[in-house]
Design a protein around this motif. Structure first.
Motif, PDB file in Angstrom:
ATOM      1  N   PHE A  12       6.565  -6.558  23.199  1.00  0.00           N
ATOM      2  CA  PHE A  12       6.646  -5.102  23.283  1.00  0.00           C
ATOM      3  C   PHE A  12       6.566  -4.454  21.906  1.00  0.00           C
ATOM      4  CE2 PHE A  12       9.148  -6.804  26.896  1.00  0.00           C
ATOM      5  CZ  PHE A  12       8.343  -6.340  27.926  1.00  0.00           C
ATOM      6  N   TRP A  13       6.253  -5.227  20.892  1.00  0.00           N
ATOM      7  CA  TRP A  13       6.196  -4.725  19.523  1.00  0.00           C
ATOM      8  C   TRP A  13       4.754  -4.671  19.019  1.00  0.00           C
ATOM      9  CZ3 TRP A  13      10.245  -2.762  16.792  1.00  0.00           C
ATOM     10  CH2 TRP A  13      11.525  -3.038  17.267  1.00  0.00           C
ATOM     11  N   GLU A  14       4.446  -3.586  18.328  1.00  0.00           N
ATOM     12  CA  GLU A  14       3.199  -3.488  17.574  1.00  0.00           C
ATOM     13  C   GLU A  14       3.560  -3.442  16.100  1.00  0.00           C
ATOM     14  OE1 GLU A  14       1.015  -0.077  18.788  1.00  0.00           O
ATOM     15  OE2 GLU A  14       1.024  -0.615  20.915  1.00  0.00           O
ATOM     16  N   LYS A  15       2.747  -4.047  15.274  1.00  0.00           N
ATOM     17  CA  LYS A  15       3.089  -4.099  13.856  1.00  0.00           C
ATOM     18  C   LYS A  15       1.933  -3.620  12.982  1.00  0.00           C
ATOM     19  CE  LYS A  15       1.727  -8.906  12.932  1.00  0.00           C
ATOM     20  NZ  LYS A  15       2.166 -10.206  12.403  1.00  0.00           N
ATOM     21  N   ILE A  16       2.312  -3.047  11.831  1.00  0.00           N
ATOM     22  CA  ILE A  16       1.367  -2.617  10.806  1.00  0.00           C
ATOM     23  C   ILE A  16       1.852  -3.191   9.476  1.00  0.00           C
ATOM     24  CG2 ILE A  16       0.357  -0.661   9.573  1.00  0.00           C
ATOM     25  CD1 ILE A  16       0.934   1.044  12.062  1.00  0.00           C
ATOM     26  N   ASN A  17       0.998  -3.938   8.809  1.00  0.00           N
ATOM     27  CA  ASN A  17       1.296  -4.458   7.479  1.00  0.00           C
ATOM     28  C   ASN A  17       0.076  -4.176   6.606  1.00  0.00           C
ATOM     29  OD1 ASN A  17       3.851  -5.653   8.159  1.00  0.00           O
ATOM     30  ND2 ASN A  17       2.736  -7.311   9.152  1.00  0.00           N
ATOM     31  N   LYS A  18       0.152  -3.135   5.813  1.00  0.00           N
ATOM     32  CA  LYS A  18      -0.991  -2.733   4.988  1.00  0.00           C
ATOM     33  C   LYS A  18      -0.555  -2.631   3.533  1.00  0.00           C
ATOM     34  CE  LYS A  18      -4.687   0.726   4.700  1.00  0.00           C
ATOM     35  NZ  LYS A  18      -5.233   1.977   5.283  1.00  0.00           N
ATOM     36  N   PHE A  19      -1.300  -3.313   2.659  1.00  0.00           N
ATOM     37  CA  PHE A  19      -0.997  -3.320   1.232  1.00  0.00           C
ATOM     38  C   PHE A  19      -2.262  -2.930   0.470  1.00  0.00           C
ATOM     39  CE2 PHE A  19       1.502  -6.460   3.460  1.00  0.00           C
ATOM     40  CZ  PHE A  19       2.795  -6.178   3.055  1.00  0.00           C
ATOM     41  N   THR A  20      -2.124  -2.050  -0.500  1.00  0.00           N
ATOM     42  CA  THR A  20      -3.276  -1.589  -1.273  1.00  0.00           C
ATOM     43  C   THR A  20      -2.979  -1.671  -2.764  1.00  0.00           C
ATOM     44  OG1 THR A  20      -2.531   0.723  -1.161  1.00  0.00           O
ATOM     45  CG2 THR A  20      -4.052  -0.025   0.552  1.00  0.00           C
ATOM     46  N   LEU A  21      -4.013  -1.880  -3.544  1.00  0.00           N
ATOM     47  CA  LEU A  21      -3.907  -1.888  -5.000  1.00  0.00           C
ATOM     48  C   LEU A  21      -5.176  -1.268  -5.569  1.00  0.00           C
ATOM     49  CD1 LEU A  21      -2.430  -2.708  -7.585  1.00  0.00           C
ATOM     50  CD2 LEU A  21      -3.594  -4.916  -7.456  1.00  0.00           C
ATOM     51  N   ASP A  22      -5.026  -0.108  -6.189  1.00  0.00           N
ATOM     52  CA  ASP A  22      -6.148   0.588  -6.813  1.00  0.00           C
ATOM     53  C   ASP A  22      -6.032   0.463  -8.330  1.00  0.00           C
ATOM     54  OD1 ASP A  22      -6.986   1.361  -4.324  1.00  0.00           O
ATOM     55  OD2 ASP A  22      -6.024   3.329  -4.416  1.00  0.00           O
ATOM     56  N   LEU A  23      -7.131   0.129  -8.986  1.00  0.00           N
ATOM     57  CA  LEU A  23      -7.152  -0.046 -10.435  1.00  0.00           C
ATOM     58  C   LEU A  23      -8.298   0.745 -11.038  1.00  0.00           C
ATOM     59  CD1 LEU A  23      -6.641  -3.929 -10.626  1.00  0.00           C
ATOM     60  CD2 LEU A  23      -4.915  -2.178 -11.079  1.00  0.00           C
ATOM     61  N   SER A  24      -8.080   1.281 -12.219  1.00  0.00           N
ATOM     62  CA  SER A  24      -9.147   1.929 -12.972  1.00  0.00           C
ATOM     63  C   SER A  24      -8.936   1.658 -14.457  1.00  0.00           C
ATOM     64  CB  SER A  24      -9.185   3.438 -12.703  1.00  0.00           C
ATOM     65  OG  SER A  24      -7.999   4.054 -13.142  1.00  0.00           O
ATOM     66  N   GLU A  25     -10.059   1.528 -15.188  1.00  0.00           N
ATOM     67  CA  GLU A  25      -9.975   1.188 -16.606  1.00  0.00           C
ATOM     68  C   GLU A  25     -11.133   1.833 -17.349  1.00  0.00           C
ATOM     69  OE1 GLU A  25     -11.260  -1.356 -20.046  1.00  0.00           O
ATOM     70  OE2 GLU A  25     -12.236  -1.163 -18.096  1.00  0.00           O
ATOM     71  N   VAL A  26     -10.842   2.334 -18.537  1.00  0.00           N
ATOM     72  CA  VAL A  26     -11.863   2.918 -19.402  1.00  0.00           C
ATOM     73  C   VAL A  26     -11.660   2.354 -20.801  1.00  0.00           C
ATOM     74  CG1 VAL A  26     -12.848   5.015 -20.374  1.00  0.00           C
ATOM     75  CG2 VAL A  26     -11.933   5.044 -18.059  1.00  0.00           C
ATOM     76  N   ALA A  27     -12.727   1.832 -21.416  1.00  0.00           N
ATOM     77  CA  ALA A  27     -12.649   1.284 -22.768  1.00  0.00           C
ATOM     78  C   ALA A  27     -13.815   1.814 -23.593  1.00  0.00           C
ATOM     79  CB  ALA A  27     -12.674  -0.243 -22.725  1.00  0.00           C
ATOM     80  N   PHE A  28     -13.564   2.090 -24.867  1.00  0.00           N
ATOM     81  CA  PHE A  28     -14.576   2.638 -25.761  1.00  0.00           C
ATOM     82  C   PHE A  28     -14.681   1.773 -27.011  1.00  0.00           C
ATOM     83  CE2 PHE A  28     -12.753   6.141 -23.370  1.00  0.00           C
ATOM     84  CZ  PHE A  28     -13.874   6.827 -22.915  1.00  0.00           C
ATOM     85  N   LEU A  29     -15.895   1.620 -27.516  1.00  0.00           N
ATOM     86  CA  LEU A  29     -16.132   0.936 -28.770  1.00  0.00           C
ATOM     87  C   LEU A  29     -17.268   1.643 -29.500  1.00  0.00           C
ATOM     88  CD1 LEU A  29     -15.566  -1.429 -30.694  1.00  0.00           C
ATOM     89  CD2 LEU A  29     -17.273  -2.759 -29.424  1.00  0.00           C
ATOM     90  N   ASN A  30     -16.927   2.250 -30.613  1.00  0.00           N
ATOM     91  CA  ASN A  30     -17.910   3.013 -31.404  1.00  0.00           C
ATOM     92  C   ASN A  30     -18.626   4.068 -30.558  1.00  0.00           C
ATOM     93  OD1 ASN A  30     -17.316   1.331 -33.647  1.00  0.00           O
ATOM     94  ND2 ASN A  30     -18.828  -0.184 -32.931  1.00  0.00           N
ATOM     95  N   TRP A  31     -17.869   4.689 -29.686  1.00  0.00           N
ATOM     96  CA  TRP A  31     -18.445   5.695 -28.771  1.00  0.00           C
ATOM     97  C   TRP A  31     -18.434   7.046 -29.482  1.00  0.00           C
ATOM     98  CZ3 TRP A  31     -21.093   4.866 -24.522  1.00  0.00           C
ATOM     99  CH2 TRP A  31     -21.319   5.908 -23.622  1.00  0.00           C
TER     100      TRP A  31
END
Length: 352
Positions: free
Chosen positions: A70-89
């Motif tokens: 009689f049980w419904e389950k939700i298991n949701k995991f998220t991981l968002d990543l962002s990165e910015v790098a500059f060299l002689n820009w």
């Protein structure tokens, strides 16, 4: 030696006879997904060198296959990543990296007209930019539980009671000032507790909750913030020199009307729109002045493990006063304002 051997044989015979005197037993081998309601009983066999597992005949084997849950389950995991790098820009810029972690745990019980919904939400985000300290970008912790009984057979309406708890887990700052926090765990913390009716449309993932009687409790368990009257609690009483005569209150209770709405709508094969809306107004203090908490998110599925999201979060609470910088550099209270947050992220999603 003969006496020892005779004693061992008698002991083995006695164990076997005693086992049979408690009832007929049978040896049980694990079969598939079968489970045993009563734990198996270990007895030493007469071979003296093998430990077998026995079970009494009246402990019937119950197969799990075909068994209704009689049980419904939700298991949701998220991981968002962002990165910015500059060299002689030559256009300039600062290196930065940010991450946002999210959890959505849900358990729903449905049986004989009863419905019990439980949900735990947690999100925490950080950002590290070159030349700056680590900063918090997101911090939400929420626990919701509602219990209802259907109005009539197969009805989508339920008599319902609802509990909701909201806070954050880490200290927040008005950057670049990192010496004095403006929020922390249970400062503020919100608890909603009320009764009403809930409409549920499972196939369309739509839910509407209406409560004419809900108590809202606001907690500010940091005395410094409570003395300032932060988040609507009563501020400290001070004399003309600014000395505290009476400490500020660390909690505030209101009684009013609560309306919540949650729904998901599939727009395209890989795009889902999610909305969570909360409206609350107090009967006694400024009735009709509505507190708003509305979150709107577009989820774009890239594949089974990757996704992109675009969201906006709007809040308005008449009890939260925004401070602005005056001409002399000091912070002055400027009244209530609409709070707006926008997010765009690409990351990993795991549904279990």
């Amino acid at each position: 030696m003969k006496k020892l051997l005779t004693s061992i044989l008698i002991l083995g015979f006695t164990v076997q006879v005693n086992a049979q005197s408690f009832g007929e037993i049978q040896k049980v081998e694990p079969i598939g997904d079968q489970i045993y309601p009563i734990g198996a009983m270990p007895l030493i066999s007469t071979s003296f060198d093998i430990v077998d597992f026995y079970q009494f005949e009246f402990n019937e084997l119950v197969p799990t296959t075909g068994r209704t849950s009689f049980w419904e389950k939700i298991n949701k995991f998220t991981l968002d990543l962002s990165e910015v790098a500059f060299l002689n820009w030559n256009a300039g810029g600062s290196n930065s990296i940010s991450g946002l972690y999210g959890m959505n745990i849900g358990r729903i019980y449905k049986n004989d007209g009863f419905r019990w919904d439980n949900q735990f939400l947690f999100r925490y985000g950080i950002n590290q930019q070159e030349g700056q300290e680590l900063r918090k970008t997101e911090d939400d912790l929420e626990l919701t539980s509602s219990f209802g009984y259907e109005v009539s057979k197969n009805s989508k309406w339920f008599y319902s009671g609802k509990f909701r708890f909201k806070t954050q887990v880490a200290r927040g700052y008005n950057y670049p000032d990192i010496e004095t926090s403006i929020s922390e765990f249970m400062a503020p913390g919100y608890v909603f507790l009320g009764v009403g009716a809930k409409f549920v449309e499972p196939n369309e993932e739509f839910e509407l909750y209406l409560s004419p009687l809900t108590q809202k409790s606001t907690f500010v368990l940091n005395q410094r913030l409570a003395n300032q009257g932060a988040f609507g609690v009563q501020a400290a009483l001070r004399d003309e020199q600014g000395n505290i005569i009476r400490e500020g209150k660390t909690s505030r209770n209101e009684l009013g009307i609560l309306v919540t709405n949650e729904f998901k709508q599939k727009l395209f094969d890989s795009t889902v729109l999610s909305s969570r809306l909360t409206l609350y107004t107090d009967y006694i203090n400024n009735f009709g002045n509505i507190d708003v908490d509305w979150e709107l998110v577009f989820d774009f599925k890239i594949n089974n493990f990757m996704r992109a999201s675009l969201g906006a979060h709007i809040r308005y609470d008449d009890d939260i006063k925004i401070k602005e910088e005056a001409a002399d550099g000091t912070l002055v209270e400027a009244g209530s304002r609409i709070q707006l947050k926008q997010q765009l992220g690409v990351g990993i999603v795991l549904d279990l």
